[in-house]
Design a protein around this motif. Structure first.
Motif, PDB file in Angstrom:
ATOM      1  N   PRO B  94      23.458 -13.555  22.870  1.00  0.00           N
ATOM      2  CA  PRO B  94      22.855 -12.540  22.009  1.00  0.00           C
ATOM      3  C   PRO B  94      21.361 -12.807  21.799  1.00  0.00           C
ATOM      4  O   PRO B  94      20.907 -13.921  21.998  1.00  0.00           O
ATOM      5  N   GLY B  95      20.669 -11.797  21.411  1.00  0.00           N
ATOM      6  CA  GLY B  95      19.241 -11.959  21.168  1.00  0.00           C
ATOM      7  C   GLY B  95      18.410 -11.625  22.379  1.00  0.00           C
ATOM      8  O   GLY B  95      17.193 -11.628  22.302  1.00  0.00           O
ATOM      9  N   ALA B  96      19.063 -11.328  23.509  1.00  0.00           N
ATOM     10  CA  ALA B  96      18.297 -10.956  24.699  1.00  0.00           C
ATOM     11  C   ALA B  96      17.830  -9.509  24.570  1.00  0.00           C
ATOM     12  O   ALA B  96      18.598  -8.642  24.190  1.00  0.00           O
ATOM     13  N   THR B  97      16.554  -9.280  24.866  1.00  0.00           N
ATOM     14  CA  THR B  97      15.981  -7.935  24.758  1.00  0.00           C
ATOM     15  C   THR B  97      15.418  -7.518  26.102  1.00  0.00           C
ATOM     16  O   THR B  97      14.560  -8.208  26.661  1.00  0.00           O
ATOM     17  N   LEU B  98      15.875  -6.383  26.599  1.00  0.00           N
ATOM     18  CA  LEU B  98      15.402  -5.902  27.896  1.00  0.00           C
ATOM     19  C   LEU B  98      13.951  -5.449  27.796  1.00  0.00           C
ATOM     20  O   LEU B  98      13.575  -4.738  26.858  1.00  0.00           O
ATOM     21  N   ARG B  99      13.123  -5.843  28.736  1.00  0.00           N
ATOM     22  CA  ARG B  99      11.728  -5.410  28.813  1.00  0.00           C
ATOM     23  C   ARG B  99      11.493  -4.452  29.977  1.00  0.00           C
ATOM     24  O   ARG B  99      10.740  -3.499  29.868  1.00  0.00           O
ATOM     25  N   LYS B 100      12.062  -4.798  31.138  1.00  0.00           N
ATOM     26  CA  LYS B 100      11.882  -3.954  32.321  1.00  0.00           C
ATOM     27  C   LYS B 100      13.181  -3.961  33.116  1.00  0.00           C
ATOM     28  O   LYS B 100      13.803  -5.015  33.264  1.00  0.00           O
ATOM     29  N   VAL B 101      13.533  -2.800  33.622  1.00  0.00           N
ATOM     30  CA  VAL B 101      14.647  -2.706  34.560  1.00  0.00           C
ATOM     31  C   VAL B 101      14.176  -1.818  35.707  1.00  0.00           C
ATOM     32  O   VAL B 101      13.789  -0.666  35.482  1.00  0.00           O
ATOM     33  N   ALA B 102      14.169  -2.362  36.903  1.00  0.00           N
ATOM     34  CA  ALA B 102      13.774  -1.584  38.086  1.00  0.00           C
ATOM     35  C   ALA B 102      14.896  -1.691  39.103  1.00  0.00           C
ATOM     36  O   ALA B 102      15.266  -2.796  39.499  1.00  0.00           O
ATOM     37  N   ILE B 103      15.454  -0.555  39.491  1.00  0.00           N
ATOM     38  CA  ILE B 103      16.574  -0.580  40.435  1.00  0.00           C
ATOM     39  C   ILE B 103      16.320   0.373  41.594  1.00  0.00           C
ATOM     40  O   ILE B 103      15.590   1.352  41.475  1.00  0.00           O
ATOM     41  N   ASP B 137      10.508  -8.870  18.263  1.00  0.00           N
ATOM     42  CA  ASP B 137      10.970  -8.901  16.878  1.00  0.00           C
ATOM     43  C   ASP B 137      12.435  -9.266  16.772  1.00  0.00           C
ATOM     44  O   ASP B 137      12.847  -9.965  15.868  1.00  0.00           O
ATOM     45  N   ARG B 138      13.200  -8.814  17.757  1.00  0.00           N
ATOM     46  CA  ARG B 138      14.624  -9.094  17.691  1.00  0.00           C
ATOM     47  C   ARG B 138      14.886 -10.592  17.873  1.00  0.00           C
ATOM     48  O   ARG B 138      15.737 -11.189  17.224  1.00  0.00           O
ATOM     49  N   VAL B 139      14.115 -11.193  18.751  1.00  0.00           N
ATOM     50  CA  VAL B 139      14.250 -12.625  18.973  1.00  0.00           C
ATOM     51  C   VAL B 139      13.869 -13.384  17.708  1.00  0.00           C
ATOM     52  O   VAL B 139      14.548 -14.295  17.263  1.00  0.00           O
ATOM     53  N   GLU B 140      12.781 -12.975  17.108  1.00  0.00           N
ATOM     54  CA  GLU B 140      12.291 -13.641  15.904  1.00  0.00           C
ATOM     55  C   GLU B 140      13.355 -13.619  14.815  1.00  0.00           C
ATOM     56  O   GLU B 140      13.580 -14.590  14.108  1.00  0.00           O
ATOM     57  N   ARG B 141      13.988 -12.455  14.694  1.00  0.00           N
ATOM     58  CA  ARG B 141      14.958 -12.316  13.624  1.00  0.00           C
ATOM     59  C   ARG B 141      16.143 -13.238  13.862  1.00  0.00           C
ATOM     60  O   ARG B 141      16.693 -13.828  12.943  1.00  0.00           O
ATOM     61  N   ASP B 142      16.535 -13.340  15.116  1.00  0.00           N
ATOM     62  CA  ASP B 142      17.706 -14.141  15.414  1.00  0.00           C
ATOM     63  C   ASP B 142      17.439 -15.631  15.264  1.00  0.00           C
ATOM     64  O   ASP B 142      18.332 -16.407  14.993  1.00  0.00           O
ATOM     65  N   ALA B 149      11.199 -16.647  25.649  1.00  0.00           N
ATOM     66  CA  ALA B 149      10.785 -16.707  27.049  1.00  0.00           C
ATOM     67  C   ALA B 149      11.133 -15.391  27.727  1.00  0.00           C
ATOM     68  O   ALA B 149      12.141 -14.765  27.401  1.00  0.00           O
ATOM     69  N   ASN B 150      10.272 -14.987  28.635  1.00  0.00           N
ATOM     70  CA  ASN B 150      10.587 -13.846  29.488  1.00  0.00           C
ATOM     71  C   ASN B 150      11.285 -14.368  30.737  1.00  0.00           C
ATOM     72  O   ASN B 150      10.748 -15.228  31.442  1.00  0.00           O
ATOM     73  N   VAL B 151      12.458 -13.845  30.976  1.00  0.00           N
ATOM     74  CA  VAL B 151      13.264 -14.280  32.109  1.00  0.00           C
ATOM     75  C   VAL B 151      13.358 -13.123  33.093  1.00  0.00           C
ATOM     76  O   VAL B 151      13.673 -12.002  32.705  1.00  0.00           O
ATOM     77  N   THR B 152      13.039 -13.404  34.353  1.00  0.00           N
ATOM     78  CA  THR B 152      13.139 -12.381  35.395  1.00  0.00           C
ATOM     79  C   THR B 152      14.356 -12.684  36.255  1.00  0.00           C
ATOM     80  O   THR B 152      14.500 -13.798  36.767  1.00  0.00           O
ATOM     81  N   VAL B 169      15.164  -7.372  36.741  1.00  0.00           N
ATOM     82  CA  VAL B 169      15.213  -7.150  35.299  1.00  0.00           C
ATOM     83  C   VAL B 169      14.395  -8.234  34.608  1.00  0.00           C
ATOM     84  O   VAL B 169      14.511  -9.409  34.956  1.00  0.00           O
ATOM     85  N   THR B 170      13.562  -7.833  33.670  1.00  0.00           N
ATOM     86  CA  THR B 170      12.860  -8.798  32.831  1.00  0.00           C
ATOM     87  C   THR B 170      13.409  -8.680  31.421  1.00  0.00           C
ATOM     88  O   THR B 170      13.507  -7.573  30.878  1.00  0.00           O
ATOM     89  N   VAL B 171      13.771  -9.813  30.858  1.00  0.00           N
ATOM     90  CA  VAL B 171      14.423  -9.830  29.558  1.00  0.00           C
ATOM     91  C   VAL B 171      13.810 -10.952  28.732  1.00  0.00           C
ATOM     92  O   VAL B 171      13.476 -12.004  29.269  1.00  0.00           O
ATOM     93  N   THR B 172      13.623 -10.709  27.446  1.00  0.00           N
ATOM     94  CA  THR B 172      13.118 -11.758  26.567  1.00  0.00           C
ATOM     95  C   THR B 172      14.295 -12.418  25.859  1.00  0.00           C
ATOM     96  O   THR B 172      15.154 -11.728  25.307  1.00  0.00           O
ATOM     97  N   VAL B 173      14.348 -13.740  25.922  1.00  0.00           N
ATOM     98  CA  VAL B 173      15.445 -14.469  25.283  1.00  0.00           C
ATOM     99  C   VAL B 173      14.866 -15.505  24.332  1.00  0.00           C
ATOM    100  O   VAL B 173      13.772 -16.027  24.559  1.00  0.00           O
ATOM    101  N   PRO B 174      15.594 -15.816  23.273  1.00  0.00           N
ATOM    102  CA  PRO B 174      15.148 -16.902  22.400  1.00  0.00           C
ATOM    103  C   PRO B 174      15.370 -18.247  23.076  1.00  0.00           C
ATOM    104  O   PRO B 174      16.359 -18.420  23.774  1.00  0.00           O
ATOM    105  N   VAL B 175      14.442 -19.158  22.886  1.00  0.00           N
ATOM    106  CA  VAL B 175      14.645 -20.528  23.382  1.00  0.00           C
ATOM    107  C   VAL B 175      14.303 -21.485  22.255  1.00  0.00           C
ATOM    108  O   VAL B 175      13.491 -21.182  21.389  1.00  0.00           O
ATOM    109  N   ARG B 176      14.925 -22.630  22.300  1.00  0.00           N
ATOM    110  CA  ARG B 176      14.674 -23.608  21.254  1.00  0.00           C
ATOM    111  C   ARG B 176      13.404 -24.385  21.545  1.00  0.00           C
ATOM    112  O   ARG B 176      12.998 -24.506  22.693  1.00  0.00           O
TER     113      ARG B 176
END
Lengths: 370, 180
Positions: B94-103, B137-142, B149-152, B169-176
């Motif tokens: 949870p906490g992953a937020t989609l930034r870009k999706v190209a298909i 913001d969603r990551v911050e809240r979680d 981190a932005n994960v591609t 797909v580029t997605v932002t995830v929380p990292v410790r």
């Protein structure tokens, strides 16, 4: 349906490409605000149980971006005449079927229930005629800028193929077994990445969809066509009149190039133009050796004009202070030097394209002018 | 939530491949995501088309689809887009937020087929910059105080007749803290 001819000069393409840069939708408005029921129906269909899409703080799945702009059964809002005309041209020529091939989305902010959606879209490009396993047709690419409550929320680039279906075996006898039909019709479009890379790289921008198509044999013998849109049409109008136009900010008076909708110094959207004097110096350059692109070889200095040789891509600093990416003519690629004074000229590179280029100013050029 | 045991709608089968599942340390380049098998039912194709407000007949009317040169109805691109997005957030949330999706689509998804989605982490980049607070913001809240981190991820979906979809797909995830 009109029978589509697959051979011969592509007169239709000439008509179609005139629509590049024109609006596909202006001030479109989402039929519904972002709302929980549509989000829930989407999540049910997708099997998506992510907690972020439910509850009091719910956001919409970002991949729904396009959904909020869909016309549904009652039709699209804001769709432009240009877009309808483009499709009418394709339909009338027999390219009546449509299939979506690409979707590229970027999400700038989350969408939440209650957000009102508005959007504008532009026809980015129309491909040359392509033959795919589905049939022959044209790829049309649009870009939609989506706003929520007036703020940018995301961009959505969409590519479709408008095509005339390839002829199938006669139907009506037995139902084709899945394996049969797969050989017959699929994959729809062969898009495996492979050696068929974009054949039109170079110093100018390349507007073609790129490596989407491996069916046109042989190298491209022309330069890429410029992408002309609302933001840069004035520049190309100037080129057509042999004037190199630079934008000047209407507020801070800073010159800018290439053309942009706003000032990169103060952000002002106000601007006018000034005509470049044509004087400049080579600010930097690179020499392109491989792979060879005959269209970029400027013929009047090459040892053997028939052989596509290396060419210099130059960044020229104009007297007005801005820089332009171009080519230097009248001097061999290996005699181009940083600091070389050059002067603008307009050069026809093929029957339909003229480009601003630069020629060394005679005095003090090492090696002289050829 | 990635821990849901079963779900309605698309894709009941979700093998929990522990071997390569991104763990608490966060995703790393080279990680592969567990495959997701999606049975391409007629119901899924129609439900996806209607949920995306796409009433093109080729997505619900086999007869008209046939007249247009297709052997059957086929999945629309919005549904494929949604499934790719779900596949990524299921495995990086949870906490992953989609930034870009190209298909990009290839072989159509016809009824009766099965599409298997696979994914590979290509890049992981810590998020920096002034717009971070707004964009994650969603990551911050979680995870207050945590980083992001932005994960591609590159994604491929294959079906019985070939490659249905290839995407990035580029997605932002929380990292410790301390990672990356």
């Amino acid at each position: 349906m009109t029978r589509v001819r697959d051979a011969g000069p592509d007169e239709l393409y000439e008509k179609l490409k005139a629509y590049e840069g024109r609006a596909a939708a202006v001030a479109g408005r989402g039929k519904d605000p972002v709302n929980e029921p549509m989000i829930r129906h989407w999540c049910e269909a997708m099997g998506d149980t992510d907690a972020a899409y439910t509850g009091p703080d719910a956001v919409a799945p970002p991949t729904m971006l396009q959904v909020w702009t869909m016309g549904g059964l009652s039709g699209h809002t804001g769709r432009s005449e240009a877009y309808d005309e483009l499709f009418a041209l394709l339909d009338a020529a027999g390219y009546a079927s449509v299939v979506a091939t690409d979707c590229e989305q970027e999400y700038l902010r989350p969408l939440r229930p209650g957000d009102e959606i508005t959007f504008d879209a532009v026809i980015e490009s129309v491909s040359e005629r392509k033959t795919t396993k589905l049939g022959t047709g044209y790829f049309v690419t649009t870009r939609t800028d989506v706003r929520a409550n007036g703020e940018p929320a995301g961009t959505h680039r969409f590519r479709i193929l408008k095509f005339a279906p390839a002829r199938r075996k006669p139907e009506g006898s037995a139902e084709a077994a899945p394996a049969d039909r797969s050989r017959q019709l699929s994959p729809a479009v062969n898009r495996q990445p492979g050696p068929a890379v974009n054949r039109q790289p170079g110093p100018a921008d390349s507007r073609r969809p790129g490596p989407t198509d491996s069916r046109q044999p042989g190298p491209t013998d022309k330069r890429p066509r410029p992408v002309i849109n609302r933001d840069n049409a004035g520049f190309w109008d100037g080129v057509a009149r042999h004037r190199l136009l630079i934008q000047r900010c209407g507020d801070c008076a800073r010159p800018r190039f290439p053309w942009l909708p706003g000032c990169n110094a103060c952000g002002s959207p106000e601007w006018d133009t000034v005509e470049a004097s044509g004087e400049g110096t080579v600010f930097s350059y690179v020499v392109m050796h491989h792979p060879p692109f005959p269209a970029f070889t400027v013929s009047d200095h090459a040892a053997d004009p028939a052989e596509p040789g290396p060419y210099a891509v130059v960044l020229v600093e104009l007297a007005e202070g801005v820089r332009i990416l171009s080519q230097v003519v009248g001097v061999p690629h290996d005699e181009v030097r940083i600091g070389m004074p050059v002067r603008l000229e307009f050069r026809r590179v093929d029957e339909e394209l003229e480009l601003p280029m630069f020629r060394p100013v005679a005095a003090g050029v090492p090696g002289g002018v050829r | 939530m990635s821990t849901a045991a079963s779900r309605p709608g698309a894709g009941a089968s979700r093998p929990e491949a522990a071997s390569s599942r991104p763990g608490a340390a966060g995703p790393r380049p080279g990680d592969t995501l567990p495959p997701l098998e999606i049975p391409v039912t007629r119901t899924l194709i129609v439900a996806g088309a209607i949920a995306s407000r796409d009433y093109q007949d080729v997505h619900h009317d086999a007869e008209l689809a046939g007249q247009k040169g297709s052997p059957d109805i086929f999945m629309n691109i919005l549904t494929t887009n949604g499934l790719v997005g779900r596949y990524i957030t299921d495995h990086l949330g949870p906490g992953a937020t989609l930034r870009k999706v190209a298909i990009r689509l290839g072989a159509p998804n016809y009824p009766g087929d099965t599409m298997t989605l696979t994914g590979k982490v290509e890049r992981v980049e810590r998020v920096e910059g002034v717009d971070r607070a707004e964009r994650v913001d969603r990551v911050e809240r979680d995870e207050p105080g945590g980083g992001a981190a932005n994960v591609t991820v590159t994604v491929v979906g294959t079906n019985g007749i070939g490659k249905h979809v290839a995407g990035t797909v580029t997605v932002t995830v929380p990292v410790r803290g301390g990672h990356g």
